[in-house]
Write a protein that holds these residues in place. Sequence first.
Motif, short mmCIF file in Angstrom:
data_model
loop_
_atom_site.label_atom_id
_atom_site.label_comp_id
_atom_site.label_asym_id
_atom_site.label_seq_id
_atom_site.Cartn_x
_atom_site.Cartn_y
_atom_site.Cartn_z
N GLY A 92 65.51 46.67 54.95
CA GLY A 92 65.76 45.30 54.52
C GLY A 92 64.87 44.91 53.35
N GLN A 93 63.62 45.38 53.35
CA GLN A 93 62.70 45.09 52.25
C GLN A 93 63.15 45.78 50.97
OE1 GLN A 93 58.97 46.38 53.86
NE2 GLN A 93 58.76 44.62 55.22
N LEU A 94 63.88 46.87 51.11
CA LEU A 94 64.39 47.57 49.93
C LEU A 94 65.63 46.87 49.37
CD1 LEU A 94 64.79 51.43 49.67
CD2 LEU A 94 66.58 49.93 48.84
N LEU B 223 61.22 49.45 45.27
CA LEU B 223 60.61 50.77 45.19
C LEU B 223 59.47 50.88 46.20
CD1 LEU B 223 60.58 53.43 43.51
CD2 LEU B 223 58.81 52.38 42.10
N ARG B 224 58.65 49.85 46.28
CA ARG B 224 57.57 49.84 47.27
C ARG B 224 58.13 49.95 48.68
NH1 ARG B 224 56.32 47.59 51.82
NH2 ARG B 224 57.28 45.67 51.08
N ALA B 225 59.18 49.18 48.96
CA ALA B 225 59.79 49.20 50.29
C ALA B 225 60.46 50.54 50.59
CB ALA B 225 60.80 48.07 50.41
N GLY B 226 61.06 51.15 49.57
CA GLY B 226 61.72 52.43 49.78
C GLY B 226 60.74 53.53 50.19
N PHE B 227 59.56 53.54 49.57
CA PHE B 227 58.57 54.55 49.94
C PHE B 227 57.92 54.23 51.29
CE2 PHE B 227 59.16 56.02 45.69
CZ PHE B 227 58.82 57.37 45.73
N SER B 228 57.84 52.94 51.64
CA SER B 228 57.39 52.59 52.99
C SER B 228 58.40 53.06 54.03
CB SER B 228 57.19 51.07 53.12
OG SER B 228 56.09 50.63 52.36
#
Length: 375
Positions: free
Chosen positions: A128-130, A242-247
């Motif tokens: 969801g963050q992504l 991008l940050r969310a995808g790596f998380s």
Amino acid sequence: MFTHTALNLARPLVSYRTIALGGDAVAVGLVTAAYALLPLLVAVPLGRATDRTRRMGWIVGLGSAILGAGCLLLAHGSGLFAVAAASTVLGLGHLLCMVAGQGLIARLSAPQHLDRDFGWFTAAASLGQLVGPLLSGAILADASGDALLSATSSALLVAAVTGALGMAPLLALARVHMPPPSRSRGSARTPALDLLRRPGLPSGLFASLALLSAVDILTAYLPLVAENRGIPPMLVGVLLSLRAGFSLLSRLLLSRLVLRWSREALIVVSTAAAGLSMAVVALPVSDPFVLGAVLAVGGFLLGFGQPLTMSKVTTAAPEGARGAALALRVWGNRLGQVGIPAVGAGVSGVVGTPGALWFAAAVLVASAVTASRRV
């Protein structure tokens, strides 16, 4: 996934709407803090209720409905006070979803699968963050000035519909056989102060609130920092995603990571790396590729902190008070989400917008030191 998509679609929009209504860095910080005000009052009682009930699915659905209503209120908010009030409603809806969802995981998971299952739970949040910031960036595009106000209204209507879709899994949850809540004498009524005295719980709570507040400050202040550095809203959405995808990636790999390193070591690395990445973002860097690389590395290491603190708090609490302990964790998160952005707003008012990022970085480093001592 639906509720976190709606939430992370709406949160950057709150900052842009505050800017469109004439707010500055201090206003952004105070509106961000308002998101966590009401949950401070109801988090722990709600957690105790989940310890006693066998039906938590309806709480998730109610939270989704309230979250969608908060997005509608934001879409029609025409003043800073109205935006702050709607942000508080948004926070209440998210609280209900998170406390009940974490209670489901704690009740249904076998002890040996706790890290894995919380990893999957938070991976859905990362998805969801992504998706959320990508949607907000695509809808806002390069809107500015008067156009920014109408563009945020349209995007918030999309967020409201997405949040309401979070009620869809209710039918599936209603069919899940829930084990009965613990009936051990007094366990569900363990005082909050007694829970805080249990080894490992204070450091887990501190790490959790530091990590979540850092994500909040990044989500709230990156649009403002980007505005000052000439970075368009669409690119801000890409950077946050991008940050969310790596998380998300790190959370999917969590079951393998805990086989090689201890839970405590991973929490220390997660908080320390998050602090470093926040400090780099605070530097006067406008190159989107540099910011993207920093947020990618920071996002991966940041990702496993939240599920591991969920597991740490769950295992530190007595069995019949796990819902209360997880709610205490959420209460601590909300306290951090009120206090840290509010102090960050004061710092940014004195030293400029990056000051909030510097302050969040300092809190993260302090939590890493505390976690390393296993308090």
